[in-house]
Design a protein around this motif. Structure first.
Motif, mmCIF file in Angstrom:
data_model
loop_
_atom_site.group_PDB
_atom_site.id
_atom_site.type_symbol
_atom_site.label_atom_id
_atom_site.label_comp_id
_atom_site.label_asym_id
_atom_site.label_seq_id
_atom_site.Cartn_x
_atom_site.Cartn_y
_atom_site.Cartn_z
ATOM 1 N N GLY A 24 0.788 -1.225 0.000
ATOM 2 C CA GLY A 24 0.000 0.000 0.000
ATOM 3 C C GLY A 24 0.822 1.277 0.000
ATOM 4 N N ILE A 25 2.087 1.172 -0.377
ATOM 5 C CA ILE A 25 2.969 2.338 -0.427
ATOM 6 C C ILE A 25 2.616 3.161 -1.667
ATOM 7 N N GLU A 26 2.456 4.462 -1.467
ATOM 8 C CA GLU A 26 2.055 5.356 -2.553
ATOM 9 C C GLU A 26 3.229 6.093 -3.202
ATOM 10 N N ALA A 27 4.258 6.423 -2.427
ATOM 11 C CA ALA A 27 5.399 7.181 -2.940
ATOM 12 C C ALA A 27 6.681 6.381 -2.739
ATOM 13 N N LEU A 28 7.511 6.335 -3.772
ATOM 14 C CA LEU A 28 8.774 5.603 -3.723
ATOM 15 C C LEU A 28 9.929 6.587 -3.820
ATOM 16 N N LEU A 29 10.916 6.393 -2.953
ATOM 17 C CA LEU A 29 12.079 7.258 -2.921
ATOM 18 C C LEU A 29 13.344 6.408 -2.912
ATOM 19 N N GLY A 30 14.446 7.019 -3.316
ATOM 20 C CA GLY A 30 15.751 6.382 -3.230
ATOM 21 C C GLY A 30 16.679 7.295 -2.458
ATOM 22 N N ASP A 95 9.894 2.867 5.841
ATOM 23 C CA ASP A 95 8.595 3.459 5.555
ATOM 24 C C ASP A 95 8.347 4.658 6.454
ATOM 25 N N PHE A 96 7.595 5.618 5.923
ATOM 26 C CA PHE A 96 7.203 6.788 6.701
ATOM 27 C C PHE A 96 5.963 7.398 6.080
ATOM 28 N N THR A 97 5.338 8.288 6.818
ATOM 29 C CA THR A 97 4.192 9.020 6.290
ATOM 30 C C THR A 97 4.672 10.419 5.933
ATOM 31 N N GLY A 98 4.503 10.782 4.678
ATOM 32 C CA GLY A 98 4.959 12.073 4.191
ATOM 33 C C GLY A 98 3.870 13.121 4.260
ATOM 34 N N ARG A 99 4.085 14.178 3.505
ATOM 35 C CA ARG A 99 3.107 15.267 3.437
ATOM 36 C C ARG A 99 1.735 14.734 3.055
ATOM 37 N N ALA A 100 0.736 15.329 3.612
ATOM 38 C CA ALA A 100 -0.667 14.996 3.308
ATOM 39 C C ALA A 100 -0.988 13.528 3.578
ATOM 40 N N VAL A 102 0.659 10.785 2.885
ATOM 41 C CA VAL A 102 1.056 9.827 1.855
ATOM 42 C C VAL A 102 2.007 8.793 2.461
ATOM 43 N N ARG A 103 1.702 7.523 2.245
ATOM 44 C CA ARG A 103 2.572 6.445 2.704
ATOM 45 C C ARG A 103 3.740 6.322 1.735
ATOM 46 N N ALA A 104 4.961 6.402 2.274
ATOM 47 C CA ALA A 104 6.153 6.414 1.437
ATOM 48 C C ALA A 104 7.157 5.360 1.905
ATOM 49 N N ARG A 105 7.980 4.923 0.973
ATOM 50 C CA ARG A 105 9.075 4.000 1.287
ATOM 51 C C ARG A 105 10.329 4.524 0.617
ATOM 52 N N GLN A 106 11.407 4.647 1.416
ATOM 53 C CA GLN A 106 12.697 5.047 0.868
ATOM 54 C C GLN A 106 13.604 3.828 0.828
ATOM 55 N N PHE A 107 14.055 3.490 -0.387
ATOM 56 C CA PHE A 107 15.017 2.419 -0.587
ATOM 57 C C PHE A 107 16.398 3.030 -0.410
ATOM 58 N N SER A 139 15.062 12.634 10.852
ATOM 59 C CA SER A 139 13.715 12.068 10.840
ATOM 60 C C SER A 139 13.817 10.600 11.243
ATOM 61 N N PRO A 140 12.736 10.035 11.784
ATOM 62 C CA PRO A 140 12.799 8.634 12.215
ATOM 63 C C PRO A 140 13.204 7.659 11.100
ATOM 64 N N HIS A 141 12.751 7.894 9.865
ATOM 65 C CA HIS A 141 13.117 6.928 8.821
ATOM 66 C C HIS A 141 14.582 7.042 8.427
ATOM 67 N N HIS A 142 15.154 8.237 8.482
ATOM 68 C CA HIS A 142 16.593 8.349 8.213
ATOM 69 C C HIS A 142 17.398 7.735 9.352
ATOM 70 N N ARG A 143 16.951 7.901 10.572
ATOM 71 C CA ARG A 143 17.615 7.269 11.718
ATOM 72 C C ARG A 143 17.564 5.743 11.551
ATOM 73 N N GLU A 144 16.405 5.218 11.159
ATOM 74 C CA GLU A 144 16.260 3.774 10.948
ATOM 75 C C GLU A 144 17.252 3.278 9.899
#
Length: 152
Positions: A24-30, A95-100, A102-107, A139-144
């Motif tokens: 259910g991830i909506e935004a993908l990042l690298g 994974d994190f929740t972004g603006r508005a 949006v469920r996001a995942r950064q690889f 941010s928590p996802h960068h710390r993770e």
């Protein structure tokens, strides 16, 4: 003809994206956790007027449509820091929740550069090489992501 390793990477990328979509991830990042020879990580600071302005993070950003995570991470690293041609090793996806909402995942990938490698910023107002045991607020996802890096 493609090298077997290239086909394997394409399959890895496709599986990462498929799993993210299934989750259910909506935004993908690298992103790339760049380490220097001394084991410090490259952090870049967001411009004051940006979303989360003033926060430190690893270089990275949104994947283009149909872009493989590794290629997107390499592109973002080059765009934001001028660092190119580095071999990237997969590290972790956070994974994190972004603006508005949006469920996001950064690889996240890792790369290593020699001490003193030149960094040319285009989107951030500062950079620093931080020891992994003395990181600034992230941010928590960068710390993770950075918590997954091996410690010396």
């Amino acid at each position: 003809m493609d090298e077997p390793g290239e086909r394997g990477m394409e399959a890895e990328h496709a599986e990462l994206v498929r799993q993210a979509r299934a989750d259910g991830i909506e935004a993908l990042l690298g992103g790339v956790a760049v380490l220097d020879a001394g084991g410090r990580v490259l952090l870049v600071r967001r411009q004051p007027g940006d979303y989360l302005g003033g926060r430190w993070e690893i270089p990275g950003g949104s994947l283009d449509p149909e872009e493989a995570p590794r290629a997107g991470a390499a592109r973002e690293l080059a765009e934001e820091t001028g660092l190119t041609g580095l071999p990237l090793a997969y590290l972790h996806a956070a994974d994190f929740t972004g603006r508005a909402g949006v469920r996001a995942r950064q690889f996240a990938y890792t790369a290593t550069v020699p001490d003193g490698a030149p960094v040319t910023l285009t989107e951030h107002d500062a950079h620093r090489w931080a020891p992994l045991d003395a990181l600034p607020e992230l941010s928590p996802h960068h710390r993770e992501i950075l918590d997954r890096l091996p410690r010396a």
